[in-house]
Design a protein around this motif. Structure first.
Motif, mmCIF file in Angstrom:
data_model
loop_
_atom_site.group_PDB
_atom_site.id
_atom_site.type_symbol
_atom_site.label_atom_id
_atom_site.label_comp_id
_atom_site.label_asym_id
_atom_site.label_seq_id
_atom_site.Cartn_x
_atom_site.Cartn_y
_atom_site.Cartn_z
ATOM 1 N N GLU A 79 18.538 2.304 -14.757
ATOM 2 C CA GLU A 79 19.469 1.335 -14.184
ATOM 3 C C GLU A 79 18.734 0.254 -13.406
ATOM 4 O OE1 GLU A 79 22.732 3.053 -12.071
ATOM 5 O OE2 GLU A 79 23.027 4.587 -13.612
ATOM 6 N N VAL A 80 17.754 0.656 -12.631
ATOM 7 C CA VAL A 80 16.972 -0.314 -11.860
ATOM 8 C C VAL A 80 16.213 -1.244 -12.802
ATOM 9 C CG1 VAL A 80 15.107 -0.594 -10.177
ATOM 10 C CG2 VAL A 80 16.798 1.220 -9.865
ATOM 11 N N LEU A 81 15.621 -0.673 -13.855
ATOM 12 C CA LEU A 81 14.859 -1.476 -14.819
ATOM 13 C C LEU A 81 15.736 -2.484 -15.545
ATOM 14 C CD1 LEU A 81 12.474 1.107 -16.447
ATOM 15 C CD2 LEU A 81 11.816 -1.047 -15.405
ATOM 16 N N VAL A 82 16.874 -2.048 -16.028
ATOM 17 C CA VAL A 82 17.763 -2.945 -16.774
ATOM 18 C C VAL A 82 18.241 -4.078 -15.873
ATOM 19 C CG1 VAL A 82 20.009 -3.101 -17.920
ATOM 20 C CG2 VAL A 82 18.436 -1.246 -18.496
ATOM 21 N N LEU B 122 10.111 -6.078 -5.351
ATOM 22 C CA LEU B 122 9.737 -5.154 -4.277
ATOM 23 C C LEU B 122 10.960 -4.337 -3.851
ATOM 24 C CD1 LEU B 122 7.573 -4.062 -2.470
ATOM 25 C CD2 LEU B 122 7.970 -5.954 -0.917
ATOM 26 N N ALA B 123 12.115 -4.981 -3.739
ATOM 27 C CA ALA B 123 13.350 -4.258 -3.417
ATOM 28 C C ALA B 123 13.673 -3.253 -4.526
ATOM 29 C CB ALA B 123 14.503 -5.235 -3.220
ATOM 30 N N ASP B 124 13.460 -3.648 -5.788
ATOM 31 C CA ASP B 124 13.686 -2.723 -6.909
ATOM 32 C C ASP B 124 12.742 -1.533 -6.822
ATOM 33 O OD1 ASP B 124 15.641 -4.411 -8.017
ATOM 34 O OD2 ASP B 124 14.156 -5.469 -9.245
ATOM 35 N N ALA B 125 11.475 -1.795 -6.523
ATOM 36 C CA ALA B 125 10.487 -0.716 -6.424
ATOM 37 C C ALA B 125 10.834 0.225 -5.280
ATOM 38 C CB ALA B 125 9.081 -1.288 -6.237
ATOM 39 N N GLN B 126 11.311 -0.326 -4.187
ATOM 40 C CA GLN B 126 11.717 0.522 -3.067
ATOM 41 C C GLN B 126 12.941 1.353 -3.430
ATOM 42 O OE1 GLN B 126 11.842 -2.576 -0.117
ATOM 43 N NE2 GLN B 126 9.765 -2.130 0.580
ATOM 44 N N ALA B 127 13.838 0.781 -4.254
ATOM 45 C CA ALA B 127 14.986 1.557 -4.740
ATOM 46 C C ALA B 127 14.500 2.691 -5.637
ATOM 47 C CB ALA B 127 15.956 0.651 -5.501
ATOM 48 N N LEU B 128 13.491 2.415 -6.471
ATOM 49 C CA LEU B 128 12.927 3.457 -7.329
ATOM 50 C C LEU B 128 12.298 4.574 -6.504
ATOM 51 C CD1 LEU B 128 11.186 1.327 -10.113
ATOM 52 C CD2 LEU B 128 13.225 2.752 -10.362
ATOM 53 N N ALA B 129 11.763 4.228 -5.347
ATOM 54 C CA ALA B 129 11.078 5.210 -4.508
ATOM 55 C C ALA B 129 12.059 6.121 -3.758
ATOM 56 C CB ALA B 129 10.150 4.508 -3.514
ATOM 57 N N GLN B 130 13.350 5.808 -3.822
ATOM 58 C CA GLN B 130 14.345 6.669 -3.186
ATOM 59 C C GLN B 130 14.601 7.873 -4.084
ATOM 60 O OE1 GLN B 130 15.445 5.900 -0.076
ATOM 61 N NE2 GLN B 130 14.031 4.202 -0.313
ATOM 62 N N ALA C 80 0.832 -1.205 0.000
ATOM 63 C CA ALA C 80 0.000 0.000 0.000
ATOM 64 C C ALA C 80 0.866 1.254 0.000
ATOM 65 C CB ALA C 80 -0.923 0.005 1.222
ATOM 66 N N GLY C 81 0.509 2.207 -0.847
ATOM 67 C CA GLY C 81 1.160 3.515 -0.873
ATOM 68 C C GLY C 81 2.367 3.625 -1.782
ATOM 69 N N LEU C 82 2.849 2.512 -2.335
ATOM 70 C CA LEU C 82 4.044 2.559 -3.184
ATOM 71 C C LEU C 82 3.793 3.388 -4.440
ATOM 72 C CD1 LEU C 82 6.935 1.662 -3.721
ATOM 73 C CD2 LEU C 82 6.011 -0.423 -4.727
ATOM 74 N N GLY C 83 2.662 3.169 -5.086
ATOM 75 C CA GLY C 83 2.328 3.925 -6.292
ATOM 76 C C GLY C 83 2.223 5.413 -6.022
ATOM 77 N N ASP C 84 1.610 5.780 -4.904
ATOM 78 C CA ASP C 84 1.493 7.201 -4.545
ATOM 79 C C ASP C 84 2.860 7.816 -4.267
ATOM 80 O OD1 ASP C 84 -1.256 7.207 -4.858
ATOM 81 O OD2 ASP C 84 -1.640 6.764 -2.738
ATOM 82 N N THR C 85 3.741 7.048 -3.634
ATOM 83 C CA THR C 85 5.094 7.542 -3.364
ATOM 84 C C THR C 85 5.818 7.829 -4.672
ATOM 85 O OG1 THR C 85 5.215 6.291 -1.300
ATOM 86 C CG2 THR C 85 7.318 6.987 -2.278
ATOM 87 N N LEU C 86 5.753 6.900 -5.614
ATOM 88 C CA LEU C 86 6.408 7.094 -6.911
ATOM 89 C C LEU C 86 5.780 8.258 -7.673
ATOM 90 C CD1 LEU C 86 6.990 3.413 -8.020
ATOM 91 C CD2 LEU C 86 8.725 5.087 -7.390
ATOM 92 N N ARG C 87 4.459 8.354 -7.653
ATOM 93 C CA ARG C 87 3.781 9.458 -8.329
ATOM 94 C C ARG C 87 4.238 10.794 -7.746
ATOM 95 N NH1 ARG C 87 -1.328 8.202 -7.561
ATOM 96 N NH2 ARG C 87 -1.762 7.321 -9.605
#
Length: 172
Positions: free
Chosen positions: A150-153, A135-143, A58-65
């Motif tokens: 780089e995270v995607l590749v 999930l770890a990648d998504a959390q890295a994206l949220a930083q 919950a909230g990951l999408g809002d954080t990225l947005r």
């Protein structure tokens, strides 16, 4: 051809297709009823709304947005990550199950993901490992300051089983 080069070309083609979908939406009206993975094409105009559903946080999408806003490059990265996660969290573990005759034989069966190969315990274990890594990648994206490409590749390379040292050259 070298499988790493082929995978890199496929990634570039996928990125081009994704850009076309958002740069020229009026030309994509024919795709209005189509889906990409399990998502209707129209729903991907706001990929952030699907992050919580796909990754179960919950909230990951809002954080990225909030971090990325409407930056087109970052929205494209969010779409690419979302589609990668959608596929990785539902795909069979072909490396363990093998490539014999126990696989779906129609496109519809693959789209519906209901065949035994998708729900096999070995595939479910792989999907669980993928969920943790993504999930770890998504959390890295949220930083703040994280570089999405780089995270995607790195995530794509891991999910297709490429060696980390081979993935480095995909960015060139």
């Amino acid at each position: 051809a070298d499988p790493i080069s082929r995978a890199g070309r496929m990634l570039r083609v996928s990125a081009i297709v994704l850009r076309l979908l958002w740069l020229w939406p009026e030309h994509c009206a024919a795709l209005a009823g189509q889906t990409v993975g399990r998502f209707p094409v129209a729903a991907l105009s706001d990929p952030f709304g699907h992050f919580d559903e796909v990754l179960g946080v919950a909230g990951l999408g809002d954080t990225l947005r909030g971090l990325w806003g409407a930056d087109p490059g970052r929205v494209d990265a969010a779409v690419a990550f979302l589609l990668l996660a959608d596929q990785a969290l539902a795909c069979p573990d072909y490396a363990s199950i093998g490539k014999g005759g126990v696989h779906p034989t129609t496109r519809r069966a693959y789209r519906e993901r209901s065949h035994i190969v998708f729900t096999h315990p070995v595939s479910q274990a792989r999907q669980a490992r993928s969920r943790e890594a993504l999930l770890a990648d998504a959390q890295a994206l949220a930083q703040a300051g994280a570089e999405p490409a780089e995270v995607l590749v790195r995530a794509l390379g891991r999910e297709v089983g490429a060696a980390p040292e081979a993935v480095v050259v995909w960015r060139r």
